[in-house]
Write a protein that holds these residues in place. Structure first.
Motif, short mmCIF file in Angstrom:
data_model
loop_
_atom_site.label_atom_id
_atom_site.label_comp_id
_atom_site.label_asym_id
_atom_site.label_seq_id
_atom_site.Cartn_x
_atom_site.Cartn_y
_atom_site.Cartn_z
N PHE A 118 1.05 -1.14 -0.27
CA PHE A 118 0.00 0.03 -0.24
C PHE A 118 0.89 1.08 -0.04
CE2 PHE A 118 -2.53 -3.40 1.84
CZ PHE A 118 -3.83 -3.34 1.23
N LEU A 119 0.43 2.42 -0.76
CA LEU A 119 1.02 3.57 -0.97
C LEU A 119 0.11 4.56 -0.48
CD1 LEU A 119 2.94 2.91 -4.19
CD2 LEU A 119 4.11 2.83 -2.02
N GLY A 120 0.72 5.73 -0.15
CA GLY A 120 -0.31 6.91 0.20
C GLY A 120 0.47 8.20 0.09
N ALA A 121 0.00 9.33 -0.72
CA ALA A 121 0.61 10.47 -0.78
C ALA A 121 -0.23 11.53 -0.10
CB ALA A 121 0.70 11.04 -2.18
N GLU A 122 -0.03 11.92 1.20
CA GLU A 122 -0.89 12.92 2.13
C GLU A 122 -0.52 14.46 1.90
OE1 GLU A 122 -1.01 14.43 6.73
OE2 GLU A 122 -0.20 12.41 6.31
N TYR A 123 -1.61 15.08 1.46
CA TYR A 123 -1.52 16.45 1.37
C TYR A 123 -2.26 17.28 2.83
CZ TYR A 123 -0.16 15.86 -3.47
OH TYR A 123 0.48 15.50 -4.62
N GLU A 124 -1.57 18.36 3.11
CA GLU A 124 -2.00 19.12 4.09
C GLU A 124 -1.91 20.65 3.82
OE1 GLU A 124 -0.81 18.93 8.95
OE2 GLU A 124 0.63 18.56 7.34
N CYS A 125 -3.11 21.21 4.16
CA CYS A 125 -3.29 22.62 3.89
C CYS A 125 -3.05 23.54 5.48
CB CYS A 125 -4.76 22.97 3.46
SG CYS A 125 -5.90 23.00 4.89
N PRO A 126 -2.73 24.67 5.36
CA PRO A 126 -2.48 25.53 6.41
C PRO A 126 -3.50 25.40 7.53
CG PRO A 126 -1.99 26.77 4.46
CD PRO A 126 -2.61 25.49 4.06
N LYS A 127 -4.69 25.14 7.14
CA LYS A 127 -5.98 25.03 8.08
C LYS A 127 -6.02 23.59 8.96
CE LYS A 127 -8.81 28.54 5.89
NZ LYS A 127 -10.10 28.87 5.23
N GLY A 128 -5.27 22.68 8.42
CA GLY A 128 -5.21 21.59 9.18
C GLY A 128 -5.80 20.41 8.39
N HIS A 129 -6.47 20.91 7.50
CA HIS A 129 -7.14 19.72 6.46
C HIS A 129 -6.16 19.09 5.81
CE1 HIS A 129 -10.30 23.15 6.02
NE2 HIS A 129 -10.42 22.57 7.18
N ARG A 130 -6.39 17.46 5.97
CA ARG A 130 -5.54 16.53 5.47
C ARG A 130 -6.21 15.42 4.45
NH1 ARG A 130 -2.95 13.82 10.69
NH2 ARG A 130 -1.33 12.88 9.04
N PHE A 131 -5.86 14.91 3.53
CA PHE A 131 -6.31 13.87 2.72
C PHE A 131 -5.38 13.30 1.82
CE2 PHE A 131 -6.18 18.04 0.48
CZ PHE A 131 -5.69 17.60 -0.71
N LEU A 132 -5.63 12.04 1.58
CA LEU A 132 -4.66 11.13 0.72
C LEU A 132 -5.08 11.00 -0.85
CD1 LEU A 132 -4.13 7.99 2.80
CD2 LEU A 132 -2.61 9.58 2.51
N SER A 133 -4.01 11.20 -1.68
CA SER A 133 -4.33 11.47 -3.12
C SER A 133 -4.17 10.25 -3.75
CB SER A 133 -3.36 12.60 -3.61
OG SER A 133 -3.64 12.61 -5.18
N CYS A 134 -5.07 9.99 -4.66
CA CYS A 134 -4.73 8.88 -5.81
C CYS A 134 -3.94 9.09 -6.86
CB CYS A 134 -6.35 8.29 -6.21
SG CYS A 134 -7.59 8.15 -5.25
N GLY A 135 -3.27 10.42 -6.92
CA GLY A 135 -2.48 10.54 -8.20
C GLY A 135 -3.04 11.99 -8.81
N ASP A 136 -2.17 12.58 -9.59
CA ASP A 136 -2.65 13.85 -10.36
C ASP A 136 -3.53 14.90 -9.35
OD1 ASP A 136 -1.48 12.65 -12.36
OD2 ASP A 136 -3.54 11.76 -13.15
N GLY A 137 -3.32 14.82 -8.16
CA GLY A 137 -3.84 15.63 -7.20
C GLY A 137 -5.21 15.38 -6.84
N ARG A 138 -5.49 14.27 -7.13
CA ARG A 138 -6.95 13.80 -7.10
C ARG A 138 -7.38 13.17 -5.70
NH1 ARG A 138 -8.22 9.72 -12.03
NH2 ARG A 138 -5.98 9.05 -11.28
N ILE A 139 -8.58 13.52 -5.13
CA ILE A 139 -8.60 13.08 -3.64
C ILE A 139 -9.04 11.74 -3.57
CG2 ILE A 139 -9.75 13.65 -1.43
CD1 ILE A 139 -9.92 16.25 -2.31
N CYS A 140 -8.57 10.89 -2.76
CA CYS A 140 -8.88 9.56 -2.42
C CYS A 140 -10.10 9.37 -1.65
CB CYS A 140 -8.10 8.56 -1.94
SG CYS A 140 -8.17 6.71 -1.89
N LYS A 141 -11.26 9.19 -2.13
CA LYS A 141 -12.61 9.34 -1.42
C LYS A 141 -13.36 8.07 -1.27
CE LYS A 141 -14.05 14.28 -1.64
NZ LYS A 141 -15.09 15.22 -1.99
N LEU A 142 -12.86 6.92 -2.14
CA LEU A 142 -13.77 5.67 -2.26
C LEU A 142 -12.97 4.69 -1.63
CD1 LEU A 142 -14.49 5.79 -6.16
CD2 LEU A 142 -15.97 6.73 -4.17
#
Length: 988
Positions: free
Chosen positions: A828-852
């Motif tokens: 398993f691999l994961g690329a985590e993005y974090e914004c200055p407000k503390g919101h975090r999410f893992l991306s599926c690539g190309d900046g898309r958000i992994c929601k499924l």
């Protein structure tokens, strides 16, 4: 006294000769009359004088005419002892050009000569100079004249002229007492006899003293008569007028316009009001002028002669001569001795000429038009001279103020029964002394006397109290004339001052306690743009510069910020030199967010919410100003990252054969990137995702599955590796030993040896089913009974069979799916993005958000994930949370902050070597950042790892922080995590 003697010598007049002063001014505005047949005001003024003595503006003066000041001309008629002032407000186009050229020359000379004080001041415009000269000239005329004759345009009293007269009356009201006292001191200094009327006496001892009280009142107490002339008045329905009806029409028009002028003057409070008995109120010394009572009109009309009547008036004499020559010609032809044929021809020709003349206009009509034209011309000829002589005589004998004072000092008889005597007139010496005094006040002329630049200094030396008089007079004149001449500037100054104060308040609105020069410039540009759009007039630029100066003063006084920029591009909001400032009683300083901060270090007022190195907990952080605080010190504040199970990987010692080594430390190492071992791979459950990690948005905490291989493939590879690699025992054996061993299996074992059991196959025997044998004690069932029971149980058995088959199919499918999953080897691999407000999410690539989660990923998605470049910055979903506000202008970016890797428990290795390709802002160069990975690091099997990336990146060559691009769109494409960061290899 020297200037007074010069004026007496210039006009060659005796000192004791009495003079009557008449002032004429043309007030038709600053425009040129378009009709050349209209009467010019200059010609009209010369007709009033009876001589050609006045010249146009900027032209050479006539003989015996003196230019008193600027455009004011003075002529003294010694035959009639009348002095004439003349001022013309008309300016031709040529005069405008000359005046503007002179102003430009003066401005250039003032700009070149910058050494003298005051030369750099801004000169008044030509228009302001002309308005100022007009006001000064009118004030001088009303102060020294006995009779004032304004030549009005056809529109009569304009609003501009009325406002000027009101201002002049206010000025005289305020300074006439000071001027009277100062003039008396001047006469005393020059040994000039003072008129007795200058002294106020309650009672007169004799009749002679009472008569002296009615003398000349001087420049401050004299009230002149006013008689108006309306020039170039248009005559309506001229075709219906004739010689008999014209005087009646002119009289009615004159009365109507005269009443209108009286009403306007009383409305402006320039004349005393009418009392209840119908008489006029008393005239005061402070009045600017007065009107004489009586049947004679004070308004004279000069009609505008039409063009066809003007041509008859010019050619009247020629036509008269031609008419007189006709009878003589007829007599010649009739009396001359001519031949018969010639006489007959001449008589026919003469008869034809008379017949043609009868067909034209009649002689009576021509005579009527000529008479009408001559009658119109009399209004600017004979009647004008009668009007002038009458009012000059009235100014000498029947001045209303003279009659009023005379009635007060005589017996109580009605004014009409009082004996009128000529008003005592000023002598030439008195008049010129007054003229010098007024020129020094009104026009600021300096007249030297006895080695002094200004004679007023000598007057002040003789009488100290005159200094205050001079100051009061100058202040009043300067204020009144400036406010009137610069009426537009006065209004513009008042309006601009109000707008400037509002813009200043707007500049201070929503302004932080301390701000940068850039913010100051933007704020000032905003308020100046608002100021320019709401102000008008000549004072707008002056108050604009004042607004800029005051805004600069407000900023520089106590609002300058530190100007130190953080690593994220923001500016410190503390005061300039806050570190060296004297500390106050408080330990910190209050910012916009109402937090008490330490003033010894920089602070931008911005706070970020970032997670720790392992990513489980979050904490607020201040905007960093150095790399050590940005990438190391902040993460050392967390206590959850390092424990017995979580260890820091030593990236320099990891080898595939020996495995990774871990650092024996309780602190996060002082490096920009940290590789952390979180524990076994079982910590991550694909059905749950990253569990108990703070800050992840809903359904975005799932890693991407990466199918590395299958179990059969690994067995095949292992078997192939086993076969291809012979064992040491097999290398030392021989065929003979194999034969001996085989033989020993069929021989008896030796005595005392242990017998080894051999495996033999047991044959399968057919065994009948037990259903064929009934149980003991049971009754056997016959075939009939079975036949009866079969229909009842047929339906039940069919449903049971169908239910069992459905469950069997589902079980078989689930077992098949499980067998397929169990046969696959996944990581398993994961690329985590974090914004200055503390919101975090893992991306599926190309900046898309992994929601499924794990359900929505394709089977080969992990292979695609490792073969693409990951952007370092993407738009955070919080930009689109409020669909009515932030959708159109997203500005919150999330940064790639962590990489998660789950290695399987199989004969497969995963290695990593991340590289960042970043474009340097404000340049076309791109640099590659290796993040401290010189070689590929092989991760051991059955582990959960996280790589924390830097918050601020540094240049590999200079080791300096790379500035953050303020442009959002450029920053989105400025940096990527290069592909081929992760690789998979088989151990066998």
């Amino acid at each position: 006294m020297d200037e007074i003697n010069r004026l007496l010598q210039t006009f060659a007049i005796e000192e004791d000769r009495p003079l009557t002063i008449v002032s004429i001014f043309a007030c038709h505005g600053f425009r040129q009359e378009p009709d050349q047949h209209q009467l010019k005001y200059l010609d009209l003024a010369n007709q009033l004088v009876g001589k050609d003595v006045f010249a146009p503006r900027l032209k050479t003066l006539k003989l015996h005419t003196l230019r008193i000041a600027d455009d004011l001309q003075f002529y003294l008629d010694k035959e009639s002892n009348i002095g004439y002032f003349y001022y013309d407000s008309q300016v031709s186009i040529q005069d405008w050009a000359t005046l503007f050229a002179q102003q430009q020359v003066n401005a250039d000379s003032h700009a070149e000569d910058s050494s003298k004080p005051g030369k750099g001041a801004k000169d008044n415009t030509v228009m302001d100079n002309l308005r100022s000269n007009r006001m000064r000239s009118l004030l001088l005329m009303f102060l020294v004249s006995h009779l004032v004759i304004p030549i009005l345009p056809p529109t009569l009293l304009s609003s501009d002229l009325l406002s000027i007269l009101v201002i002049l009356q206010q000025a005289k009201t305020e300074f006439h007492t000071h001027l009277l006292q100062f003039q008396m001191h001047c006469w005393k200094h020059w040994n000039i006899p003072v008129p007795s009327s200058m002294f106020e006496r309650r009672e007169a001892e004799s009749r002679r003293d009472r008569e002296r009280l009615t003398g000349w009142w001087g420049p401050a107490r004299g009230v002149p008569l006013i008689a108006c002339i309306a020039a170039n008045v248009s005559m309506p329905s001229m075709e219906n007028l004739n010689r008999s009806s014209l005087p009646v029409f002119m009289t009615k028009l004159q009365e109507a316009l005269q009443n209108k002028v009286k009403h306007l003057l009383r409305a402006a409070q320039l004349l005393p009001p009418v009392l209840q008995d119908g008489s006029n109120g008393n005239i005061e010394f402070r009045s600017l002028f007065c009107l004489a009572s009586g049947p004679y009109p004070f308004l004279h009309l000069i009609p505008n002669i039409p063009l066809h009547l003007q041509s008859l008036l010019d050619n009247g004499n020629k036509d008269a001569l031609f008419d007189k020559s006709m009878p003589d010609l007829d007599h010649f032809f009739t009396s001359a001795d001519l031949p018969p044929r010639v006489r007959k021809l001449v008589s026919l020709t003469h008869r034809d000429q008379h017949s043609n003349s009868n067909n034209a206009s009649t002689a009576a009509e021509q005579t009527s038009d000529q008479a009408l034209a001559s009658l119109l011309a009399d209004y600017q000829g004979k009647q004008l001279h009668h009007f002038m002589s009458h009012w000059v005589k009235m100014a000498k004998q029947r001045n209303p103020l003279h009659i009023q004072i005379l009635a007060q000092h005589t017996s109580r008889r009605p004014p009409q029964e009082i004996k009128h005597t000529n008003i005592p007139q000023p002598t030439a010496l008195q008049f010129f002394s007054v003229l010098v005094t007024l020129l020094s006040f009104i026009y600021n002329h300096t007249f030297a006397e006895a080695d002094h630049e200004d004679f007023r200094k000598l007057i002040v030396a003789d009488a100290r109290n005159t200094k205050g008089m001079i100051q009061q007079i100058e202040v009043i004149l300067r204020k009144k004339i400036r406010n009137t001449v610069e009426i537009e500037k006065v209004f513009s100054r008042s309006h601009s001052s109000e707008i400037m104060q509002r813009c200043k308040d707007l500049y201070l609105q929503d302004t932080p306690p301390y701000y940068t020069e850039g913010y100051h410039q933007r704020k000032m540009e905003s308020v100046t743009r608002l100021y320019r759009s709401t102000t008008r007039g000549a004072a707008a630029e002056e108050y604009l510069h004042r607004l800029e100066r005051e805004c600069d003063f407000l900023w520089k006084q106590d609002r300058q910020s530190c100007e130190a920029h953080s690593l994220t591009g923001k500016v410190c909001q503390l005061k300039l030199d806050h570190a060296s400032a004297v500390p106050s009683k408080k330990k910190g300083e209050m910012l916009d967010n109402h937090l008490l901060v330490d003033t010894k270090k920089h602070n931008t007022g911005y706070t970020f919410v970032h997670a720790c190195t392992c990513g489980k907990t979050q904490m607020a952080r201040e905007d960093p100003f150095d790399l050590q605080d940005a990438n190391v010190e902040f993460y050392r504040r967390f206590a959850c990252c390092l424990n017995a199970a979580q260890r820091v990987v030593d990236r320099t010692a990891g080898q595939p054969d020996h495995g990774l080594e871990y650092l024996a430390t309780r602190d996060i190492p002082a490096t920009d990137t940290v590789l952390l071992h979180l524990g076994p791979a079982s910590l991550y459950r694909n059905a749950v995702g990253l569990e108990r990690y703070e800050g992840f948005t809903a359904e975005t905490n799932y890693l991407v599955p990466w199918i590395l291989s299958t179990v059969p493939e690994l067995k095949i590879r292992k078997s192939i590796a086993t076969i291809s690699t012979p064992s040491p025992l097999s290398k030392g054996s021989s065929p003979t030993n194999k034969t001996a061993t085989k033989k020993q299996d069929h021989e008896w074992p030796a005595l005392g040896a242990q017998v080894q059991a051999t495996e033999k196959s047991i044959a399968q025997r057919h065994v009948a089913p037990l259903d064929a044998f009934p149980a003991l004690g049971s009754m056997p069932v016959s075939h009939e009974t079975k036949a009866q029971q079969e229909p009842a149980t047929t339906a039940i058995s069919a449903n049971a069979i169908h239910h069992r088959s459905t469950k069997r199919d589902k079980r078989e499918k689930w077992e098949a799916k499980r067998s397929r999953q169990e046969n696959k080897v996944r990581g398993f691999l994961g690329a985590e993005y974090e914004c200055p407000k503390g919101h975090r999410f893992l991306s599926c690539g190309d900046g898309r958000i992994c929601k499924l989660g794990h359900k929505g990923h394709p089977k080969e998605h992990g292979k695609y994930f490792v073969q693409q470049d990951l952007p370092l910055y993407v738009l955070c979903p919080c930009n689109f949370a409020d669909y009515g506000h932030a959708t159109m202008n997203p500005d919150i970016l999330a940064q790639l902050q962590r990489l998660y890797i789950v290695t399987p428990d199989a004969d497969i290795t995963i290695s990593m070597k991340p590289k960042i390709m970043m474009k340097v802002p404000d340049s076309d160069k791109s640099i590659e950042i290796d993040l401290g990975f010189q070689e590929r690091v092989v991760l051991p099997r059955n582990g959960l790892f996280v790589l924390r990336l830097p918050f601020i990146y540094r240049h590999p060559a200079t080791n300096e922080p790379i500035p953050v691009d303020p442009n959002i769109q450029q920053r989105l494409t400025s940096a990527v995590l290069q592909k081929d960061c992760f690789r998979m290899e088989y151990l066998c």
